[in-house]
Design a protein around this motif. Structure first.
Motif, mmCIF file in Angstrom:
data_model
loop_
_atom_site.group_PDB
_atom_site.id
_atom_site.type_symbol
_atom_site.label_atom_id
_atom_site.label_comp_id
_atom_site.label_asym_id
_atom_site.label_seq_id
_atom_site.Cartn_x
_atom_site.Cartn_y
_atom_site.Cartn_z
ATOM 1 N N ASN A 198 34.867 -22.150 -53.708
ATOM 2 C CA ASN A 198 33.612 -22.164 -53.750
ATOM 3 C C ASN A 198 32.927 -20.737 -54.329
ATOM 4 O O ASN A 198 31.905 -20.944 -54.902
ATOM 5 N N SER A 230 32.420 -16.713 -54.298
ATOM 6 C CA SER A 230 32.278 -15.142 -53.434
ATOM 7 C C SER A 230 31.019 -14.913 -52.909
ATOM 8 O O SER A 230 29.837 -15.243 -53.655
ATOM 9 N N THR A 246 28.543 -11.541 -50.715
ATOM 10 C CA THR A 246 28.695 -9.906 -50.163
ATOM 11 C C THR A 246 27.103 -9.757 -49.691
ATOM 12 O O THR A 246 26.235 -9.977 -50.389
ATOM 13 N N ILE A 250 22.339 -21.992 -48.750
ATOM 14 C CA ILE A 250 22.063 -20.610 -48.908
ATOM 15 C C ILE A 250 20.510 -20.555 -48.943
ATOM 16 O O ILE A 250 20.055 -19.624 -48.321
ATOM 17 N N ARG A 301 18.849 -20.230 -45.579
ATOM 18 C CA ARG A 301 19.049 -19.217 -44.778
ATOM 19 C C ARG A 301 18.905 -17.718 -45.252
ATOM 20 O O ARG A 301 18.956 -16.769 -44.555
ATOM 21 N N LEU A 302 18.356 -17.731 -46.594
ATOM 22 C CA LEU A 302 18.140 -16.561 -46.954
ATOM 23 C C LEU A 302 16.873 -15.852 -46.620
ATOM 24 O O LEU A 302 15.742 -16.981 -46.307
ATOM 25 N N ASP A 303 16.405 -14.763 -46.340
ATOM 26 C CA ASP A 303 15.232 -14.344 -45.773
ATOM 27 C C ASP A 303 13.768 -13.888 -46.667
ATOM 28 O O ASP A 303 12.957 -14.051 -46.559
ATOM 29 N N ARG A 318 19.388 -8.377 -51.259
ATOM 30 C CA ARG A 318 20.355 -8.067 -50.018
ATOM 31 C C ARG A 318 21.519 -9.035 -50.115
ATOM 32 O O ARG A 318 22.753 -8.491 -49.971
ATOM 33 N N SER A 319 21.424 -10.175 -50.322
ATOM 34 C CA SER A 319 22.825 -10.987 -50.404
ATOM 35 C C SER A 319 22.995 -11.429 -51.939
ATOM 36 O O SER A 319 22.022 -11.442 -52.692
ATOM 37 N N ASN A 320 24.334 -11.518 -52.248
ATOM 38 C CA ASN A 320 24.821 -11.903 -53.585
ATOM 39 C C ASN A 320 25.777 -12.902 -53.296
ATOM 40 O O ASN A 320 26.952 -12.673 -52.510
ATOM 41 N N PHE A 321 25.532 -14.170 -53.957
ATOM 42 C CA PHE A 321 26.425 -15.130 -53.951
ATOM 43 C C PHE A 321 26.919 -15.287 -55.587
ATOM 44 O O PHE A 321 26.094 -15.269 -56.378
ATOM 45 N N ARG A 322 28.491 -15.533 -55.506
ATOM 46 C CA ARG A 322 28.757 -16.076 -56.844
ATOM 47 C C ARG A 322 29.622 -17.328 -56.748
ATOM 48 O O ARG A 322 30.632 -17.507 -56.130
ATOM 49 N N LEU A 323 28.687 -18.423 -57.082
ATOM 50 C CA LEU A 323 29.317 -19.823 -56.726
ATOM 51 C C LEU A 323 30.024 -20.294 -57.768
ATOM 52 O O LEU A 323 29.677 -20.071 -59.244
#
Lengths: 375, 375
Positions: free
Chosen positions: A306, A308, A310, B85, B88-90, B110-115
């Motif tokens: 999927n 990553s 953080t 995602i 659920r993000l704020d 705040r959140s970092n996703f690398r899809l």
């Protein structure tokens, strides 16, 4: 047997015993509820051999007549059908009458049901007499104890003893432990009397029981070698105990820690919830916590499939050297929720050592989680 | 591709296309949503080959900026992960950026996703151009039509054509029919234009579509030989049609009746619901209606396993000789509900002849149910 009963009270009673009857039970007679009208009122009895519940609906509640126009007796009818009929009728009262040994008539003036029934003699003997040692607990206290432990019991039947919650005493201290061997919940409570016992109660059953008696001021618990009995407000619940010696868990709880992390519970839960989205399809729910006094705290995950993720935590206090630790996010989430506090304190010994999750202001419980190997 | 987008609007768009993407689709690429940023805004596209949905989130809604800081382009990412995602993000805004052809970064500060992502060229070609004849319908009207017919389509794949709802025209009259061969729903509506078509739309798909455009004042429908297109408010939905000739149902609708029963809908529904409790484990949902001008109307059932039940209806008007008729209570219940009226009129020809359920004040629809043999 014959009676006219307030429909709402009958429905309430059927609700109380509902968890003890399995409509798909392999022995057809066990799908029935036993109705028993005697000097106490109308007794409703259900059992699935593991859990037995009897509740008595009295003739009067305060000055309100609940049961009238009655003749004593007993019968067996399908729990599911009686429950659904009672739920769906419109009237305030229902009349139940055993016509002969094979038919029970249910009538509310408009609807008439003639249910096939079975002679009560064919029902298994139910022994609800208290034996062994006895102590009292408030329903709310029991619910709290169960809420903070039962989730950690094993769901798998490979080691039946781990599907139980272990209740034991040391003097007048009640010690309650549950573990599935990857995490552990330990809770203590004070009881009024000094009694001695060590009992393994099926986790599913104790969860049901604690919901039933949540609002009761006094629940009387009797424990013998093979069974446990809960009595409260016209209801008696009997659960079998799981035989065998519960594994010793004393040495699993660390006595000191090398690292401490204090975090906002809500923030940690949300971060794990989001980050775990990416891990779920490869490695069940594994996330990594990276903590350092200088670089802060990150929750992260990496998945070949999927990608990553953080997350940076904003509200935290960390003491110790830089530490990376990976774990099942669902296990830590349950532990954090059990703490029922705004902040939680995590204590670590090292990367591969079990760590604790605690509420700093409540030393009656401690939650332990074992890390998983990092990828 | 790069953009910063209002989170709520993105979530709304993902919700619109959600029914077109199956996360367990055997072809992995079909589990993705195609994101396409061009001069119109951000297009979200999903398809499971049967149902295709494209919705465009515009740059501005009124005077509110929805998308800013953007560069055109396209990419594919897992629909489920992007959806979860976004849910659920704020934060209020999310930044999406295609880092290279294999990574899409999602960031809210705040959140970092690398899809992991896939080149958009690998996605199947989606043709959403309208072809064939075109007419308009209000979303509410379409929902009413579907609500009163689609439930009667077959759930079983043995005769694929019966899993469809048949839409056809006679002049500017739209005729909509669904049947599973044991019951039939027939609905008519007037459309503004005279168009000619005869199309079998999968019942599941048309139900989803009618929910999507419920609040739209104008839905433009284009029908060709093989596909149907619904366009409304930035969204285009494409469904395949089921090939074959829909069975002729004209002769099934009785032209006259020998018996009439007018009953209160709610009372009939409740009586059938209760009585059917006893029938369900032997013969699926079969109940009997006994009608007579002198003895009134009873709903009853008899089951060797469970017993028997009888309900007396209180509000009714019956004309005709004494009649007993047995049927699947669930079929009659759906028909009664489709009438959406306080009272329903049932018309009978005889014990074993299909009977009708109608709303006396609405001749745009008729519901037909075939009786079952009495026990």
């Amino acid at each position: 047997m014959k009676l006219t009963i307030n429909r709402e009270q009958l429905l309430k009673g059927l609700n109380v015993i509902s968890k003890s009857i399995n409509d798909k039970h392999p022995i057809p007679i066990m799908r029935n509820v036993k109705l028993e009208l005697n000097h106490e009122g109308l007794g409703l009895i259900g059992t699935d051999n593991e859990l037995t519940i009897k509740t008595v609906i009295p003739f009067m509640i305060g000055s309100t007549e609940v049961i009238r126009n009655y003749q004593p007796g007993a019968t067996l009818v399908s729990f599911k059908i009686l429950f659904e009929i009672t739920r769906r009728l419109d009237g305030n009262e229902i009349t139940l009458e055993v016509i002969d040994e094979t038919i029970v008539e249910i009538n509310d003036g408009r609807s008439n049901f003639r249910l096939n029934s079975i002679k009560p003699e064919e029902y298994p003997d139910i022994d609800l007499d208290p034996t062994g040692v006895t102590f009292n607990l408030a329903g709310k206290k029991l619910a709290e104890i169960v809420d903070q432990t039962a989730f950690a019991a094993s769901q798998k039947e490979q080691r039946p003893i781990l599907t139980a919650v272990n209740f034991s005493t040391e003097g007048n201290k009640l010690v309650v432990v549950a573990t599935d061997s990857a995490r552990l919940a330990h809770k203590e409570a004070t009881i009024d009397d000094e009694v001695k016992f060590n009992a393994n109660i099926p986790a599913k059953v104790i969860s049901e029981i604690s919901r039933l008696c949540l609002d009761e001021e006094k629940v009387t618990i009797s424990i013998s070698e093979t069974k446990i009995l809960f009595a409260f407000n016209g209801t008696v619940v009997n659960s079998r105990l799981i035989a065998g010696e519960y594994p010793s868990t004393k040495n699993i709880i660390p006595r000191s820690y090398n690292y401490f992390l204090e975090v906002n519970s809500e923030e940690l839960l949300k971060a794990m919830d989001r980050v775990a989205l990416l891990s779920s399809s490869d490695r069940e729910n594994v996330v990594k916590l990276t903590m350092s006094e200088t670089d802060g705290v990150q929750v992260s995950t990496k998945s070949a499939q999927n990608g990553s993720a953080t997350e940076q935590l904003e509200t935290f206090h960390f003491t110790g050297e830089r530490l990376e630790i990976s774990f099942n996010a669902a296990f830590v989430a349950s532990a954090v929720r059990a703490c029922k506090s705004q902040d939680v304190m995590l204590g670590f010994l090292g990367e591969m050592k079990p760590f604790s999750v605690r509420n700093d202001k409540d030393d009656s419980q401690i939650q332990i989680v074992t890390p998983v190997r990092t990828y």
